[in-house]
Write an enzyme that holds these catalytic residues in place. Structure first.
Site, PDB file in Angstrom:
ATOM      1  N   LYS A 306      10.956   0.713  -0.307  1.00 21.00           N
ATOM      2  CA  LYS A 306       9.575   0.234   0.835  1.00 21.00           C
ATOM      3  C   LYS A 306       9.470  -0.808   0.556  1.00 21.00           C
ATOM      4  O   LYS A 306      10.081  -1.833  -0.022  1.00 21.00           O
ATOM      5  CB  LYS A 306       8.289   1.190   0.401  1.00 21.00           C
ATOM      6  CG  LYS A 306       8.087   2.924   0.364  1.00 21.00           C
ATOM      7  CD  LYS A 306       7.970   3.370   1.970  1.00 21.00           C
ATOM      8  CE  LYS A 306       8.628   4.862   2.045  1.00 21.00           C
ATOM      9  NZ  LYS A 306       7.492   5.843   1.738  1.00 21.00           N
ATOM     10  N   ARG A 341      12.773  10.857  -3.578  1.00 19.15           N
ATOM     11  CA  ARG A 341      13.370  10.825  -2.063  1.00 19.15           C
ATOM     12  C   ARG A 341      13.999   9.764  -2.416  1.00 19.15           C
ATOM     13  O   ARG A 341      13.267   8.483  -2.537  1.00 19.15           O
ATOM     14  CB  ARG A 341      12.314  10.934  -1.399  1.00 19.15           C
ATOM     15  CG  ARG A 341      12.753  10.794   0.152  1.00 19.15           C
ATOM     16  CD  ARG A 341      12.136  11.137   1.393  1.00 19.15           C
ATOM     17  NE  ARG A 341      12.407  11.363   2.687  1.00 19.15           N
ATOM     18  CZ  ARG A 341      12.757   9.921   3.186  1.00 19.15           C
ATOM     19  NH1 ARG A 341      12.320   8.864   3.042  1.00 19.15           N
ATOM     20  NH2 ARG A 341      13.429   9.878   5.231  1.00 19.15           N
TER      21      ARG A 341
END
Length: 371
Positions: A306, A341
Site C-alpha cells: 500500500k 491479503r
C-alpha cells in the site's frame, strides 16, 4: 438522548499464559495471548472514561460500567475470546486458529502493483496463480476492477470477462478462490464459475442487490470499511477517532448484512487500510488492530504494497515495498488477524511459518519460571 459507546481494546500480548501465571486470554482462538485491556467509553465522539486492567481484572472493570453498557460489555469480552471454526469451502478447509495467506491476482489493466500484466497474458496469469497456490496461499483473491484512488469504473460485463476465466483456472488447480468485486452480477458469475468467497470492498453497500445475493448463497462474505458510498470509495474520509469510527462502521455493516439474511458466521471484517485514510489513520488502525476482535468476526488485513509503505520509505514504488509489506503482515499476525491479503505470497508464507514456530515454542518454553 445520549448513547454511550463501549470498546474493549487489547493493549499488550505475552508469549503465553504461563509467562504471566495465567493472567492472559487466547485472542480470538488464535496463537496470540492478550494480557492488558483498555475498557473505553465514548460519548458524542469523545472518550469519557478509560480503565486499563489485566485479564484477571476485566470482570470487575465491566461491573463498574453503567448498567446500560452491561450487555455490550459481556458480548465484546466474549467475542475477544471466541474461537472461530474453520471455513469449509467445497472440499477444502481453511483453519482460522492461525494466520492464513490470501494471494492477490489482479486481472485489470491499471493495477498499481503489477501494471495489468496478468490480464492480457493468460499463461502469465495461470503461472502466477499456480506459484501462489504452490507457495502456500490458502486463498487466491481475484479482482477485475482497480479500486485505487482515481481509478475508472468498469462495466460489469467487462469485469465478468476478466474475472471468470481466472476463477475457472484457479479452481481447476484446486485453489480456494475469492472474488474481489462490488457488483452482484460479477459475484454471481464468479460463484457460478466455482469461486468460494465474496470479497466486497464496499461492504455490500454499492448495489442493494449485492446483499440479496450474499444472503441467498452459502459463501463467506468479506466486508471492508471504506468511507465512500458511491463510485469513489475513498471519499468522505473524515474521522473523529479513526480506530473507533471504523469499529463502529464495521459493526453497522455487519449488522446490516445479518439483518439482510447473511449468516453471521459467514462474515469476515476488513478495516480497509488505505481506503479513504491518511497515513496517520492507517497507522492508528494498525496499532489498534486487536480491537476489531471485539466484533466477534474473523479479520482480514490488506496492507500489502500500500501507498503508506512508500510514504514511510522515501516513496519506494509498489514493487519495492516487500519489506514494508512483511513488516505489516507481522503487525497483523501479532494482533491475531486470521487472513493476510498479500502480493508476495512466498515471502509472507515463510514469515508466517517462522512466526508460527516462535509462537509454538513459546507455549512450551518454561525456562523463565521458578520451580
Amino acid at each position: 438522548m445520549t448513547t454511550d459507546k463501549l470498546y474493549i481494546q487489547p493493549l499488550t500480548t505475552v508469549s503465553g499464559p504461563q509467562a504471566v501465571e495465567g493472567d492472559a486470554v487466547r485472542l480470538a482462538g488464535g496463537m496470540v495471548y492478550a494480557r492488558e485491556f483498555a475498557v473505553i467509553v465514548r460519548r458524542e465522539g469523545a472518550v469519557v472514561s478509560r480503565e486499563v486492567v489485566t485479564a484477571d481484572g476485566i470482570e470487575a472493570a465491566l461491573a463498574r460500567l453503567p448498567a446500560e453498557l452491561g450487555a455490550e460489555a459481556e458480548m465484546q469480552w466474549s467475542n475477544l475470546r471466541m474461537a472461530h471454526p474453520p471455513m469449509q469451502l467445497g472440499d477444502r478447509t481453511v483453519r482460522l486458529d492461525q494466520p492464513q495467506v490470501m494471494g492477490i491476482l489482479n486481472v485489470t489493466p491499471d493495477s498499481f502493483s503489477d501494471g495489468g500484466k496478468f490480464m492480457d497474458d493468460p499463461e502469465a496469469m495461470r503461472s502466477h496463480a499456480a506459484a501462489m497456490h504452490e507457495a502456500g496461499a490458502a486463498i487466491i483473491d481475484i479482482g477485475g476492477e482497480s479500486t485505487r484512488p482515481g481509478a475508472k469504473a468498469v462495466w460489469e460485463g467487462e469485469e465478468i470477462e476478466r474475472v471468470r476465466p481466472a476463477v475457472e483456472q484457479c479452481v481447476a488447480m484446486g485453489a480456494v478462490v475469492s472474488v474481489d468485486t462490488r457488483r452482484p452480477a460479477v459475484m454471481e458469475a464468479a460463484l457460478d464459475a466455482g469461486a468460494h468467497i465474496i470479497n466486497d470492498v464496499s461492504a455490500l453497500r454499492y448495489d442493494p442487490r449485492s446483499l440479496e445475493l450474499a444472503a441467498s448463497v452459502d459463501a463467506p462474505v468479506i466486508l471492508m470499511h471504506a468511507p465512500g458510498t458511491g463510485e469513489d470509495l475513498h471519499a468522505d474520509g473524515d474521522y473523529d477517532a479513526v480506530l473507533f469510527d471504523v469499529f463502529d462502521m464495521l459493526r453497522e455493516v455487519r449488522d446490516r448484512a445479518v439483518a439482510g439474511g447473511v449468516a453471521r458466521e459467514r462474515i469476515v471484517l476488513d478495516p480497509g487500510i488505505g481506503f479513504g485514510k491518511a497515513v496517520s489513520d492507517n497507522l492508528a488502525l494498525l496499532n489498534g488492530l486487536a480491537l476489531f476482535h471485539a466484533l466477534g468476526q474473523p479479520l482480514l488485513l490488506g496492507a500489502s504494497r500500500k501507498r503508506m509503505i512508500g510514504a514511510l520509505s522515501n516513496e519506494a514504488p509498489a514493487h519495492e515495498r516487500i519489506g514494508g509489506s512483511l513488516a505489516l503482515a507481522q503487525v497483523g499476525m501479532d494482533a491475531g488477524v486470521q487472513l493476510l491479503r498479500v502480493h508476495d505470497v512466498f515471502e509472507t508464507v515463510q514469515a508466517r511459518n517462522v512466526w508460527r514456530g516462535m509462537r509454538d515454542a513459546a507455549l512450551t518454553d518454561f525456562g523463565g519460571l521458578v520451580d
